[in-house]
Design a protein around this motif. Structure first.
Motif, PDB file in Angstrom:
ATOM      1  N   ALA A   1     -13.103   2.177  -8.463  1.00 32.51           N
ATOM      2  CA  ALA A   1     -12.640   3.565  -8.301  1.00 32.51           C
ATOM      3  C   ALA A   1     -11.556   3.925  -9.308  1.00 32.51           C
ATOM      4  N   ASP A   2     -10.616   2.993  -9.548  1.00 34.37           N
ATOM      5  CA  ASP A   2      -9.413   3.348 -10.316  1.00 34.37           C
ATOM      6  C   ASP A   2      -9.373   2.770 -11.731  1.00 34.37           C
ATOM      7  N   ASP A   3     -10.214   1.776 -12.029  1.00 36.06           N
ATOM      8  CA  ASP A   3     -10.171   1.072 -13.314  1.00 36.06           C
ATOM      9  C   ASP A   3      -8.718   0.716 -13.688  1.00 36.06           C
TER      10      ASP A   3
ATOM     11  N   LEU B   1       0.855  -1.192   0.000  1.00 35.24           N
ATOM     12  CA  LEU B   1       0.000   0.000   0.000  1.00 35.24           C
ATOM     13  C   LEU B   1       0.887   1.236   0.000  1.00 35.24           C
ATOM     14  N   ALA B   2       0.386   2.290  -0.614  1.00 35.88           N
ATOM     15  CA  ALA B   2       1.099   3.574  -0.582  1.00 35.88           C
ATOM     16  C   ALA B   2       0.309   4.520   0.309  1.00 35.88           C
ATOM     17  N   VAL B   3       0.974   5.076   1.294  1.00 38.27           N
ATOM     18  CA  VAL B   3       0.301   5.911   2.294  1.00 38.27           C
ATOM     19  C   VAL B   3       0.947   7.300   2.303  1.00 38.27           C
TER      20      VAL B   3
ATOM     21  N   ARG C   1     -19.344 -11.587   3.012  1.00 42.79           N
ATOM     22  CA  ARG C   1     -18.278 -11.223   2.080  1.00 42.79           C
ATOM     23  C   ARG C   1     -17.542 -12.472   1.635  1.00 42.79           C
ATOM     24  N   VAL C   2     -16.646 -12.277   0.688  1.00 47.55           N
ATOM     25  CA  VAL C   2     -15.819 -13.409   0.274  1.00 47.55           C
ATOM     26  C   VAL C   2     -14.949 -13.826   1.462  1.00 47.55           C
ATOM     27  N   SER C   3     -14.926 -15.113   1.779  1.00 47.03           N
ATOM     28  CA  SER C   3     -13.996 -15.596   2.810  1.00 47.03           C
ATOM     29  C   SER C   3     -12.594 -15.541   2.199  1.00 47.03           C
TER      30      SER C   3
ATOM     31  N   GLY D   1     -13.655  -2.511  -4.738  1.00 52.19           N
ATOM     32  CA  GLY D   1     -13.698  -1.061  -4.508  1.00 52.19           C
ATOM     33  C   GLY D   1     -12.621  -0.359  -5.329  1.00 52.19           C
ATOM     34  N   THR D   2     -11.430  -0.915  -5.346  1.00 55.52           N
ATOM     35  CA  THR D   2     -10.319  -0.334  -6.113  1.00 55.52           C
ATOM     36  C   THR D   2     -10.562  -0.494  -7.612  1.00 55.52           C
ATOM     37  N   ALA D   3     -11.072  -1.657  -8.002  1.00 64.76           N
ATOM     38  CA  ALA D   3     -11.345  -1.881  -9.429  1.00 64.76           C
ATOM     39  C   ALA D   3     -12.362  -0.858  -9.941  1.00 64.76           C
TER      40      ALA D   3
ATOM     41  N   ASP E   1     -14.534  -9.894  -5.280  1.00 68.85           N
ATOM     42  CA  ASP E   1     -15.738  -9.218  -5.758  1.00 68.85           C
ATOM     43  C   ASP E   1     -16.959 -10.088  -5.436  1.00 68.85           C
ATOM     44  N   ALA E   2     -17.496  -9.945  -4.201  1.00 71.68           N
ATOM     45  CA  ALA E   2     -18.530 -10.878  -3.711  1.00 71.68           C
ATOM     46  C   ALA E   2     -19.709 -11.014  -4.671  1.00 71.68           C
ATOM     47  N   GLU E   3     -20.138  -9.910  -5.279  1.00 72.48           N
ATOM     48  CA  GLU E   3     -21.350  -9.963  -6.119  1.00 72.48           C
ATOM     49  C   GLU E   3     -21.041  -9.909  -7.614  1.00 72.48           C
ATOM     50  N   ALA E   4     -19.803 -10.136  -7.983  1.00 74.79           N
ATOM     51  CA  ALA E   4     -19.398 -10.140  -9.408  1.00 74.79           C
ATOM     52  C   ALA E   4     -19.813  -8.838 -10.105  1.00 74.79           C
ATOM     53  N   ARG E   5     -19.422  -7.731  -9.453  1.00 65.23           N
ATOM     54  CA  ARG E   5     -19.824  -6.409  -9.986  1.00 65.23           C
ATOM     55  C   ARG E   5     -18.831  -5.829 -10.985  1.00 65.23           C
ATOM     56  N   LEU E   6     -17.713  -6.492 -11.223  1.00 68.02           N
ATOM     57  CA  LEU E   6     -16.676  -5.904 -12.088  1.00 68.02           C
ATOM     58  C   LEU E   6     -17.300  -5.543 -13.447  1.00 68.02           C
TER      59      LEU E   6
ATOM     60  N   ALA F   1      -3.212   8.763   4.429  1.00 61.07           N
ATOM     61  CA  ALA F   1      -4.276   8.460   3.466  1.00 61.07           C
ATOM     62  C   ALA F   1      -3.760   7.598   2.320  1.00 61.07           C
ATOM     63  N   ILE F   2      -4.690   6.843   1.682  1.00 61.10           N
ATOM     64  CA  ILE F   2      -4.289   6.051   0.510  1.00 61.10           C
ATOM     65  C   ILE F   2      -4.955   6.552  -0.774  1.00 61.10           C
ATOM     66  N   GLY F   3      -5.828   7.515  -0.637  1.00 60.35           N
ATOM     67  CA  GLY F   3      -6.500   8.053  -1.819  1.00 60.35           C
ATOM     68  C   GLY F   3      -7.454   9.151  -1.398  1.00 60.35           C
TER      69      GLY F   3
ATOM     70  N   CYS G   1      -1.032  -8.178  -3.100  1.00 58.30           N
ATOM     71  CA  CYS G   1      -2.315  -7.494  -2.951  1.00 58.30           C
ATOM     72  C   CYS G   1      -2.059  -5.995  -2.915  1.00 58.30           C
ATOM     73  N   GLU G   2      -2.740  -5.266  -3.802  1.00 61.19           N
ATOM     74  CA  GLU G   2      -2.502  -3.822  -3.915  1.00 61.19           C
ATOM     75  C   GLU G   2      -3.670  -3.002  -3.371  1.00 61.19           C
ATOM     76  N   GLY G   3      -4.407  -3.553  -2.415  1.00 68.68           N
ATOM     77  CA  GLY G   3      -5.438  -2.754  -1.771  1.00 68.68           C
ATOM     78  C   GLY G   3      -6.829  -3.102  -2.254  1.00 68.68           C
ATOM     79  N   GLY G   4      -7.798  -2.221  -1.946  1.00 69.20           N
ATOM     80  CA  GLY G   4      -7.645  -0.986  -1.186  1.00 69.20           C
ATOM     81  C   GLY G   4      -7.708  -1.189   0.319  1.00 69.20           C
ATOM     82  N   THR G   5      -8.209  -0.154   0.987  1.00 71.17           N
ATOM     83  CA  THR G   5      -8.213  -0.148   2.442  1.00 71.17           C
ATOM     84  C   THR G   5      -8.982  -1.311   3.054  1.00 71.17           C
ATOM     85  N   GLU G   6     -10.190  -1.536   2.545  1.00 70.91           N
ATOM     86  CA  GLU G   6     -11.042  -2.578   3.159  1.00 70.91           C
ATOM     87  C   GLU G   6     -10.423  -3.947   3.028  1.00 70.91           C
ATOM     88  N   LEU G   7      -9.943  -4.255   1.826  1.00 68.40           N
ATOM     89  CA  LEU G   7      -9.361  -5.579   1.603  1.00 68.40           C
ATOM     90  C   LEU G   7      -8.081  -5.729   2.425  1.00 68.40           C
ATOM     91  N   ALA G   8      -7.268  -4.682   2.453  1.00 65.89           N
ATOM     92  CA  ALA G   8      -6.013  -4.736   3.221  1.00 65.89           C
ATOM     93  C   ALA G   8      -6.311  -4.976   4.704  1.00 65.89           C
TER      94      ALA G   8
HETATM   95  N1  LIG Z   1      -2.629   4.105  -2.065  1.00 65.90           N
HETATM   96  C1  LIG Z   1      -2.760   2.847  -2.424  1.00 65.90           C
HETATM   97  O1  LIG Z   1      -1.782   2.077  -2.340  1.00 65.90           O
HETATM   98  C2  LIG Z   1      -4.068   2.340  -2.916  1.00 65.90           C
HETATM   99  C3  LIG Z   1      -4.138   1.043  -3.435  1.00 65.90           C
HETATM  100  C4  LIG Z   1      -5.368   0.559  -3.847  1.00 65.90           C
HETATM  101  C5  LIG Z   1      -6.490   1.350  -3.756  1.00 65.90           C
HETATM  102  N2  LIG Z   1      -6.387   2.614  -3.274  1.00 65.90           N
HETATM  103  C6  LIG Z   1      -7.604   3.446  -3.133  1.00 65.90           C
HETATM  104  O2  LIG Z   1      -8.472   2.771  -2.232  1.00 65.90           O
HETATM  105  C7  LIG Z   1      -9.820   3.082  -2.579  1.00 65.90           C
HETATM  106  C8  LIG Z   1     -10.612   1.781  -2.641  1.00 65.90           C
HETATM  107  O3  LIG Z   1     -10.539   1.126  -1.383  1.00 65.90           O
HETATM  108  P1  LIG Z   1     -11.782   0.412  -0.761  1.00 65.90           P
HETATM  109  O4  LIG Z   1     -11.455   0.102   0.636  1.00 65.90           O
HETATM  110  O5  LIG Z   1     -12.998   1.223  -1.078  1.00 65.90           O
HETATM  111  O6  LIG Z   1     -11.960  -0.893  -1.678  1.00 65.90           O
HETATM  112  P2  LIG Z   1     -11.224  -2.303  -1.748  1.00 65.90           P
HETATM  113  O7  LIG Z   1     -10.577  -2.646  -0.488  1.00 65.90           O
HETATM  114  O8  LIG Z   1     -10.447  -2.337  -3.014  1.00 65.90           O
HETATM  115  O9  LIG Z   1     -12.492  -3.240  -1.992  1.00 65.90           O
HETATM  116  C9  LIG Z   1     -13.390  -3.448  -0.952  1.00 65.90           C
HETATM  117  C10 LIG Z   1     -14.526  -4.300  -1.444  1.00 65.90           C
HETATM  118  O10 LIG Z   1     -14.046  -5.617  -1.680  1.00 65.90           O
HETATM  119  C11 LIG Z   1     -15.126  -6.494  -1.512  1.00 65.90           C
HETATM  120  N3  LIG Z   1     -14.847  -7.594  -0.631  1.00 65.90           N
HETATM  121  C12 LIG Z   1     -15.294  -8.873  -0.812  1.00 65.90           C
HETATM  122  N4  LIG Z   1     -14.924  -9.646   0.201  1.00 65.90           N
HETATM  123  C13 LIG Z   1     -14.237  -8.859   1.069  1.00 65.90           C
HETATM  124  C14 LIG Z   1     -13.626  -9.108   2.314  1.00 65.90           C
HETATM  125  N5  LIG Z   1     -13.648 -10.326   2.878  1.00 65.90           N
HETATM  126  N6  LIG Z   1     -13.019  -8.082   2.928  1.00 65.90           N
HETATM  127  C15 LIG Z   1     -12.958  -6.859   2.367  1.00 65.90           C
HETATM  128  N7  LIG Z   1     -13.533  -6.563   1.176  1.00 65.90           N
HETATM  129  C16 LIG Z   1     -14.173  -7.558   0.540  1.00 65.90           C
HETATM  130  C17 LIG Z   1     -16.259  -5.715  -0.864  1.00 65.90           C
HETATM  131  O11 LIG Z   1     -17.228  -5.478  -1.859  1.00 65.90           O
HETATM  132  P3  LIG Z   1     -18.271  -6.640  -2.230  1.00 65.90           P
HETATM  133  O12 LIG Z   1     -18.836  -7.103  -0.916  1.00 65.90           O
HETATM  134  O13 LIG Z   1     -19.240  -6.031  -3.125  1.00 65.90           O
HETATM  135  O14 LIG Z   1     -17.481  -7.684  -2.897  1.00 65.90           O
HETATM  136  C18 LIG Z   1     -15.598  -4.438  -0.431  1.00 65.90           C
HETATM  137  O15 LIG Z   1     -16.472  -3.346  -0.496  1.00 65.90           O
HETATM  138  C19 LIG Z   1      -9.773   3.788  -3.898  1.00 65.90           C
HETATM  139  O16 LIG Z   1      -9.991   5.158  -3.665  1.00 65.90           O
HETATM  140  C20 LIG Z   1      -8.370   3.555  -4.401  1.00 65.90           C
HETATM  141  O17 LIG Z   1      -7.920   4.636  -5.186  1.00 65.90           O
HETATM  142  C21 LIG Z   1      -5.201   3.115  -2.852  1.00 65.90           C
END
Ligand SMILES: NC(=O)c1ccc[n+]([C@@H]2O[C@H](COP(=O)([O-])OP(=O)(O)OC[C@H]3O[C@@H](n4cnc5c(N)ncnc54)[C@H](OP(=O)(O)O)[C@@H]3O)[C@@H](O)[C@H]2O)c1
Length: 381
Positions: A211-213, A165-167, A287-289, A207-209, A234-239, A172-174, A307-314
């Motif tokens: 937001a950032d494409d 991750l880049a902070v 969510r996805v296990s 979330g990253t896919a 991507d729990a709901e295959a939203r890509l 902040a990451i974004g 793994c390159e993020g984002g916050t929630e996944l990290a």
């Molecule tokens: N600075 C950096 O290094 C960096 C890197 C990457 C991204 N970013 C920024 O981070 C932001 C996106 O971060 P984000 O936190 O919103 O999204 P994220 O972590 O990329 O994705 C989170 C989504 O993943 C899905 N997911 C499925 N199973 C999960 C689980 N077990 N745990 C967590 N997530 C799960 C969830 O959606 P579903 O339930 O629908 O599947 C959840 O909303 C963007 O603004 C991007 O630009 C920054």
């Protein structure tokens, strides 16, 4: 028995370091096999290299037979340095121990014993039974770094996971609503592309896919043949079908790991577009296990994931103790208003990581700084 040359610790360390550097060349390109380096060294007062080998892209041929072929008849009575215990099972190639014995090698020096139950010390045993001198444990820690994917895969049944991750200095990451906010500069980005090149797979959350494409490919001068698998959690295959990932899926594989029972029409549309969709178990929150997602990747032979993020996944990967290494890039410019906070344990130079992780390296990339943390202890199984 031929006389044993080069059996001094300094010489061993020097040639093993060269074999480790050689192995690094094909890191990320040898799946399902580890990238191994092997060097055949002539006996005598001034030891010199007779042959070099590194596991070929795709995993075959192995390093040892290539190094032996280069050495030819001169391998008789020589020493071979190998970063991993030579294989003793018949896979798709005949076992390396046979090739070593046939070539008349007098001494084998090994950095890491193979935890694969089909080998597990048998390689060294067979060699000793054939009268070959075997030394183990030479430069083990350094070799394990390059073999981390393979070792984690064999020990834990899942890929080795590096969280990158880049902070920003303000944690902040974004920025909300803004795509691809640059947290670090060109030198740090190039370092990330090199990390991608050495990984079997690159992974992000949906979330990253969205937001950032992102493309998640390797864009590095001089590197043209590295296409790590691109994975979206991507729990709901939203890509979206119009995303860069989906549009490029036919030529550079993309896998969506959806939750069990995700909308079938969405999964079908992604599959029709060339995306490989797999369904993992869901956790209690629906969510996805992530443990199951990694287990499935492991079953497909994926040994290392960046793994390159984002916050929630990290944050979720850290909470479930599924992270083996953290690559924390710290940018120089605050992001200010609208910032998306990094997971708390990554703030303050990774202060919250210290209990479970050890800081093993820190270096500058232009104006930015990369701190690398390794998981302290893990049951090696
Ligand atoms: N600075 C950096 O290094 C960096 C890197 C990457 C991204 N970013 C920024 O981070 C932001 C996106 O971060 P984000 O936190 O919103 O999204 P994220 O972590 O990329 O994705 C989170 C989504 O993943 C899905 N997911 C499925 N199973 C999960 C689980 N077990 N745990 C967590 N997530 C799960 C969830 O959606 P579903 O339930 O629908 O599947 C959840 O909303 C963007 O603004 C991007 O630009 C920054």
């Amino acid at each position: 028995m031929p006389s044993i040359a080069n059996a001094d610790p300094e010489t061993d360390a020097r040639f093993m370091a060269a074999a480790i550097a050689l192995a690094r060349r094909h890191l990320g390109a040898t799946q399902p096999n580890p990238s191994v380096g092997a060097i055949v060294v002539a006996p005598g007062p001034v030891p010199h290299v007779l042959g070099r080998g590194v596991t070929a892209p795709g995993g075959r041929p192995h390093a040892e037979p290539q190094a032996l072929a280069q050495a030819g008849a001169a391998a008789r009575g020589a020493t071979i340095y190998s970063t991993l215990e030579p294989c003793s099972h018949i896979g798709k190639t005949p076992p390396c121990v046979d090739a070593i014995i046939r070539a008349g090698i007098a001494r084998v020096v090994v950095a890491v014993l193979d935890p694969d139950p089909r080998v597990a010390g048998r390689g060294c045993r067979f060699l000793r039974e054939a009268g070959v001198d075997v030394s183990t444990g030479v430069m083990t820690a350094a070799a394990e770094e390059g073999l981390a994917g393979f070792l984690t895969h064999r020990r834990l049944g899942r890929p080795h996971l590096t969280l990158k991750l880049a902070v920003s200095p303000d944690g902040a990451i974004g920025r909300a609503g803004e795509a691809n906010v640059a947290v670090t500069g060109a030198a740090a980005r190039a370092a990330v592309h090199a990390m991608r090149a050495e990984s079997d797979a690159v992974m992000v959350g949906i979330g990253t896919a969205l937001a950032d494409d992102p493309r998640l490919d390797v864009r590095l001068d001089g590197v043209i043949d590295r296409k790590p698998l691109r994975v979206v959690i991507d729990a709901e295959a939203r890509l979206p079908l119009a995303s860069r990932l989906v549009r490029t899926a036919p030529e550079h594989p993309v896998w969506v790991i959806a939750g069990g029972g995700a909308p079938s029409a969405r999964m079908r549309a992604l599959r029709d577009a060339g995306v490989h969709v797999i369904e993992a178990a869901r956790d209690d929150a629906g969510r996805v296990s992530l443990a199951d997602a990694l287990r499935l990747l492991g079953l497909y032979g994926v040994m290392s994931v960046l793994c390159e993020g984002g916050t929630e996944l990290a944050a979720a990967l850290l909470a479930h103790d599924l992270v083996d290494r953290v690559a924390l890039f710290e940018g120089a410019i605050p992001l200010g208003a609208g910032a998306i906070a990094a997971p708390p344990s990554l703030a303050n130079r990774g202060a919250g990581l210290r209990e479970r992780f050890l800081l093993v390296g820190a270096r500058a990339h232009g104006p930015d700084r990369l701190s690398t943390f390794e998981r302290r202890h893990r049951d090696k199984g």
